[in-house]
Design a protein around this motif. Sequence first.
Motif, PDB file in Angstrom:
ATOM      1  N   LEU A 232       1.030  -1.709   0.079  1.00 34.69           N
ATOM      2  CA  LEU A 232      -0.485   0.437   0.259  1.00 34.69           C
ATOM      3  C   LEU A 232       0.382   1.301   0.168  1.00 34.69           C
ATOM      4  N   LEU A 233       1.826   1.386   0.977  1.00 25.14           N
ATOM      5  CA  LEU A 233       3.005   2.213   0.864  1.00 25.14           C
ATOM      6  C   LEU A 233       3.808   2.693  -0.436  1.00 25.14           C
ATOM      7  N   THR A 234       3.882   1.908  -0.673  1.00 20.99           N
ATOM      8  CA  THR A 234       4.994   1.899  -2.886  1.00 20.99           C
ATOM      9  C   THR A 234       4.377   2.390  -3.229  1.00 20.99           C
ATOM     10  N   LEU A 235       2.956   1.552  -3.752  1.00 22.60           N
ATOM     11  CA  LEU A 235       2.043   3.012  -4.520  1.00 22.60           C
ATOM     12  C   LEU A 235       1.535   4.157  -3.960  1.00 22.60           C
ATOM     13  N   GLY A 236       1.072   4.598  -2.769  1.00 22.72           N
ATOM     14  CA  GLY A 236       1.072   5.645  -2.210  1.00 22.72           C
ATOM     15  C   GLY A 236       2.265   6.204  -2.649  1.00 22.72           C
ATOM     16  N   LEU A 237       3.655   6.075  -2.117  1.00 18.77           N
ATOM     17  CA  LEU A 237       4.772   6.718  -2.510  1.00 18.77           C
ATOM     18  C   LEU A 237       4.638   7.067  -3.807  1.00 18.77           C
ATOM     19  N   PRO A 252       6.309   7.884   9.434  1.00 24.90           N
ATOM     20  CA  PRO A 252       7.514   8.728   8.742  1.00 24.90           C
ATOM     21  C   PRO A 252       7.588   8.702   7.789  1.00 24.90           C
ATOM     22  N   TYR A 253       7.379   8.857   6.701  1.00 28.80           N
ATOM     23  CA  TYR A 253       6.552   9.314   5.228  1.00 28.80           C
ATOM     24  C   TYR A 253       5.859  10.453   5.645  1.00 28.80           C
ATOM     25  N   VAL A 254       5.434  10.976   6.451  1.00 28.41           N
ATOM     26  CA  VAL A 254       4.383  12.475   6.244  1.00 28.41           C
ATOM     27  C   VAL A 254       5.400  13.214   7.280  1.00 28.41           C
ATOM     28  N   ALA A 255       6.464  12.729   7.849  1.00 31.69           N
ATOM     29  CA  ALA A 255       8.107  13.876   8.374  1.00 31.69           C
ATOM     30  C   ALA A 255       7.867  13.156   7.770  1.00 31.69           C
ATOM     31  N   ARG A 256       9.032  13.516   6.573  1.00 32.73           N
ATOM     32  CA  ARG A 256       9.564  13.564   5.497  1.00 32.73           C
ATOM     33  C   ARG A 256       9.292  14.432   4.615  1.00 32.73           C
ATOM     34  N   GLY A 257       8.299  14.301   4.095  1.00 30.44           N
ATOM     35  CA  GLY A 257       7.104  14.926   3.634  1.00 30.44           C
ATOM     36  C   GLY A 257       6.933  14.267   2.719  1.00 30.44           C
ATOM     37  N   GLN A 258       6.858  13.154   1.918  1.00 31.44           N
ATOM     38  CA  GLN A 258       6.796  12.210   1.170  1.00 31.44           C
ATOM     39  C   GLN A 258       4.928  11.461   1.186  1.00 31.44           C
ATOM     40  N   LEU A 259       4.662  11.585   2.358  1.00 30.05           N
ATOM     41  CA  LEU A 259       3.075  11.512   2.108  1.00 30.05           C
ATOM     42  C   LEU A 259       2.302  12.800   3.139  1.00 30.05           C
ATOM     43  N   ASN A 260       0.819  13.096   2.739  1.00 27.24           N
ATOM     44  CA  ASN A 260       0.510  14.104   3.047  1.00 27.24           C
ATOM     45  C   ASN A 260      -0.724  13.421   3.433  1.00 27.24           C
ATOM     46  N   LEU A 261      -1.458  14.013   5.025  1.00 25.18           N
ATOM     47  CA  LEU A 261      -2.735  13.468   5.716  1.00 25.18           C
ATOM     48  C   LEU A 261      -3.546  14.367   4.833  1.00 25.18           C
ATOM     49  N   VAL A 262      -4.921  13.615   4.576  1.00 26.02           N
ATOM     50  CA  VAL A 262      -6.514  14.587   4.737  1.00 26.02           C
ATOM     51  C   VAL A 262      -7.206  13.700   4.775  1.00 26.02           C
ATOM     52  N   LEU A 263      -8.462  14.416   4.830  1.00 25.00           N
ATOM     53  CA  LEU A 263      -9.958  14.103   5.850  1.00 25.00           C
ATOM     54  C   LEU A 263      -8.724  14.173   7.355  1.00 25.00           C
ATOM     55  N   GLU A 264      -7.998  14.802   7.855  1.00 27.66           N
ATOM     56  CA  GLU A 264      -7.990  14.282   9.060  1.00 27.66           C
ATOM     57  C   GLU A 264      -8.971  14.619  10.203  1.00 27.66           C
ATOM     58  N   GLU A 265      -9.723  15.620   9.465  1.00 25.71           N
ATOM     59  CA  GLU A 265     -10.782  16.305  10.752  1.00 25.71           C
ATOM     60  C   GLU A 265     -12.012  15.197  10.981  1.00 25.71           C
ATOM     61  N   TRP A 266     -12.087  13.821   9.674  1.00 24.65           N
ATOM     62  CA  TRP A 266     -12.985  12.698   9.179  1.00 24.65           C
ATOM     63  C   TRP A 266     -12.238  11.786   9.972  1.00 24.65           C
ATOM     64  N   ALA A 267     -10.961  11.618  10.868  1.00 24.44           N
ATOM     65  CA  ALA A 267     -10.052   9.965  10.425  1.00 24.44           C
ATOM     66  C   ALA A 267     -10.953   9.811  12.250  1.00 24.44           C
ATOM     67  N   THR A 268     -11.141   8.728  12.303  1.00 25.50           N
ATOM     68  CA  THR A 268     -11.133   8.232  13.616  1.00 25.50           C
ATOM     69  C   THR A 268     -10.422   6.822  14.603  1.00 25.50           C
ATOM     70  N   GLN A 269     -10.409   6.529  15.151  1.00 22.96           N
ATOM     71  CA  GLN A 269      -9.606   5.494  16.073  1.00 22.96           C
ATOM     72  C   GLN A 269     -10.527   4.867  16.221  1.00 22.96           C
ATOM     73  N   GLY A 270      -9.943   3.513  16.496  1.00 24.07           N
ATOM     74  CA  GLY A 270      -9.618   1.910  16.717  1.00 24.07           C
ATOM     75  C   GLY A 270      -9.294   1.135  17.724  1.00 24.07           C
ATOM     76  N   PRO A 271      -9.495   0.531  18.001  1.00 24.08           N
ATOM     77  CA  PRO A 271      -8.716  -0.798  19.445  1.00 24.08           C
ATOM     78  C   PRO A 271      -7.293  -0.848  19.171  1.00 24.08           C
ATOM     79  N   GLY A 272      -6.922  -0.403  20.315  1.00 26.77           N
ATOM     80  CA  GLY A 272      -5.451  -0.888  19.621  1.00 26.77           C
ATOM     81  C   GLY A 272      -5.084  -2.461  19.769  1.00 26.77           C
TER      82      GLY A 272
END
Length: 302
Positions: A232-237, A252-272
Amino acid sequence: MAANRSDLADITYFLAIARHRSFRLAGLEVGVSASALSHALKGLEGRLGVRLLNRTNRSVTLTAAGEELRDAISQPFTAIDRALEDLNRYRDAPTGRIRLNVVADAVPLLFGSVLPLFAERFPDIEVDIVATNRMVDVVGSGFDAGIRYGGTVPEDMVAQRLSANLRWVVAASPAYLERYGVPGAPQDLQQHRCIGVRLGNGRIYHWEFEGPEGEFALPVHSKITVDDTQALLTLGLQGMGLIYGLEPAFAPYVARGQLNLVLEEWATQGPGYHIYYSSRHQVPTALRLLIELIREVRPLGL
C-alpha cells in the motif's frame, strides 16, 4: 510393559499430533520434522502393538486406542510441562521458545524497538513470529499467543492490551494531490483514485470515518487492491492514489514530506493491539517477559 526413554519422547510427539491432527503443525510445536514425527510414531505403535493414528493424505485422526491413550496421559504430561516451566523462575537467564501469530502491521510497529532490547536482556529465549492478516486458531495451529486489534480477539481467550487506541487516516503523495486535488469530505473519494485494502478474511475493506453524526464506513472504488501495508505504501508513494491505514505506519513518510494526510478531521480511532492466549494453559515465562517488556517500552503508547 514398562515405558522406556524412547517411549516417553515418542509419547510427547503423539500428544502434539493428537492436539493438532497434523504432523506439520505438531512438528512446529516440538521442533521436529514431519517425517521424523511419522517415523517416531510408527516406532511407538510397533512397540505398543496397537495403531494409535489413522493417516491419510488429507487427515490425521485418532483410533479408539489413540483416544484412550491421549485421555489417560494428557493431564500428567501437562503437569510435567508446568513444573518444568516453573523452574524458569530460578534461572539467571530464562530460556524457552515463543511462537506468535501476529497481524502484519504490528510487527514493525510493536516489535521494531522491543525485540532488539528483548534479545539483549534474554539471549537464551527464541522468538518465532508468523506475520499474517489471516485469522487463525492460535491454539490449534501451535502458537503460544496471537496479536490482533482489540475488536478481533476471540472471546474465549485471555487478552492483554499492548498499545493505546490507533488512529486510521487517509494519505497521498504530494504529486498525487497536486494532480488530482485534495478531497474535502469522504464523499469526494468517489471522484478519486483509491488503493483498496483486502482484509485477512478476503473481504474488501470499507474505509471508516467519524463525522458529526458518528462513525460510518464508506466503500471506495478501487482499480488496484492489496492486502499488505508495505505494498500500500509503495503505491501511495508512487502517486498511484489515496491510501488508508494506520497513522503510525504512515508517520515516517509524513515526517519526510513523502506523504500528506488528508481528511484528518474525519479520522477515526479503533482498538489498539492486544495479545491473547488460551485461558486453559499457564503463560510460559518467556511469553510473560515479552509482554512485560512491550508494556514497559510502550512503542505505541498504552
